[in-house]
Enzyme design. Sequence first.
Site, PDB file in Angstrom:
ATOM      1  N   ASP A 193      -0.018   5.191   0.865  1.00 17.43           N
ATOM      2  CA  ASP A 193      -0.218   6.125   1.979  1.00 17.43           C
ATOM      3  C   ASP A 193      -0.399   5.395   3.308  1.00 17.43           C
ATOM      4  OD1 ASP A 193      -1.830   7.602  -0.594  1.00 17.43           O
ATOM      5  OD2 ASP A 193      -0.376   8.795   0.497  1.00 17.43           O
ATOM      6  N   GLN A 217      -6.161   6.196  -5.047  1.00 20.46           N
ATOM      7  CA  GLN A 217      -5.896   7.628  -5.170  1.00 20.46           C
ATOM      8  C   GLN A 217      -7.183   8.362  -5.530  1.00 20.46           C
ATOM      9  OE1 GLN A 217      -3.145   9.326  -4.346  1.00 20.46           O
ATOM     10  NE2 GLN A 217      -2.417   7.364  -3.514  1.00 20.46           N
ATOM     11  N   ASP A 239       0.676   9.133   5.853  1.00 26.76           N
ATOM     12  CA  ASP A 239      -0.622   9.490   5.286  1.00 26.76           C
ATOM     13  C   ASP A 239      -1.142  10.765   5.942  1.00 26.76           C
ATOM     14  OD1 ASP A 239      -3.748   7.679   4.661  1.00 26.76           O
ATOM     15  OD2 ASP A 239      -3.039   9.682   4.127  1.00 26.76           O
ATOM     16  N   HIS A 240      -0.847  11.884   5.270  1.00 26.61           N
ATOM     17  CA  HIS A 240      -1.343  13.186   5.778  1.00 26.61           C
ATOM     18  C   HIS A 240      -2.784  13.400   5.334  1.00 26.61           C
ATOM     19  CE1 HIS A 240       2.580  14.379   7.146  1.00 26.61           C
ATOM     20  NE2 HIS A 240       3.121  14.255   5.965  1.00 26.61           N
ATOM     21  N   ASP A 291       0.875  -1.164   0.000  1.00 25.33           N
ATOM     22  CA  ASP A 291       0.000   0.000   0.000  1.00 25.33           C
ATOM     23  C   ASP A 291       0.918   1.221   0.000  1.00 25.33           C
ATOM     24  OD1 ASP A 291      -1.460   1.840   2.520  1.00 25.33           O
ATOM     25  OD2 ASP A 291      -2.508   1.488   0.630  1.00 25.33           O
ATOM     26  N   THR A 328      -2.249   1.366  -4.883  1.00 27.72           N
ATOM     27  CA  THR A 328      -2.701   2.507  -4.082  1.00 27.72           C
ATOM     28  C   THR A 328      -4.015   3.106  -4.564  1.00 27.72           C
ATOM     29  OG1 THR A 328      -2.076   4.729  -3.314  1.00 27.72           O
ATOM     30  CG2 THR A 328      -1.178   4.046  -5.437  1.00 27.72           C
ATOM     31  N   LYS A 377      -4.753  -0.466   6.106  1.00 27.20           N
ATOM     32  CA  LYS A 377      -6.205  -0.473   6.276  1.00 27.20           C
ATOM     33  C   LYS A 377      -6.738  -1.871   6.009  1.00 27.20           C
ATOM     34  CE  LYS A 377      -7.232   4.216   4.547  1.00 27.20           C
ATOM     35  NZ  LYS A 377      -7.908   4.914   3.419  1.00 27.20           N
TER      36      LYS A 377
END
EC number: 3.1.3.-
Length: 163
Positions: A12, A54, A18-19, A10, A52, A131
């Site tokens: 972020d 997005q 991961d902001h 993964d 990922t 996640k």
Amino acid sequence: MGRLKALFLDRDGVINIDHGYVGSIEDFQFVEGVLPMIRLAQEAGYLPIIVTNQSGIGRGYYSREDFEKVTRFMIEKMREAGIEMNREQVFFCPHTPDEGCACRKPRPGMLLEAKERFGLDMEASWMIGDKAGDIEAARAAGVGRRVLVQPNQALNWKELNGF
Ligand SMILES: O=P(O)(O)OC[C@@H](O)[C@H]1O[C@@H](OP(=O)(O)O)[C@@H](O)[C@@H](O)[C@@H]1O
Ligand SMILES: [Mg+2]
Ligand SMILES: [Zn+2]
């Protein structure tokens, strides 16, 4: 010679902090320790593959070109860390959750595309996600080993068998 085994990653929360909808180089900070971990896995025979979501693209927070710029930067830094990495090893889903696409995790579309592209042995492959949806996508794609990490924390792979 067995088929290639992958280390699915993964992005972020696993590769970078991961902001929230990271779409610029300025916002892209590697998670402490993740690059040496990926290099170790590659030296153990695993092909790093990034999968990922997005949705920031579909939501209009940043463009595909912004994503490609961040991806070029990420690949460059991975190469500097001794990891053989190129753009074909990166798969992304630009869609929003309500588009019902086949590629957004927890659906396995990106992993299955990678399997076809590289002829992967999915049972022998690993997935690292931050996640539940990452783990579900990997399970649906037949990935044999799945690890859920705390967001933004790199894993010590020496502790895990297999590396
Ligand atoms: O962890 P990966 O798959 O590499 O990418 C996740 C990101 O695209 C973003 O995914 C979003 O979820 P929604 O897409 O809005 O449900 C949010 O969780 C953001 O904080 C996060 O940055
Ligand atoms: Mg994530
Ligand atoms: Zn998609």
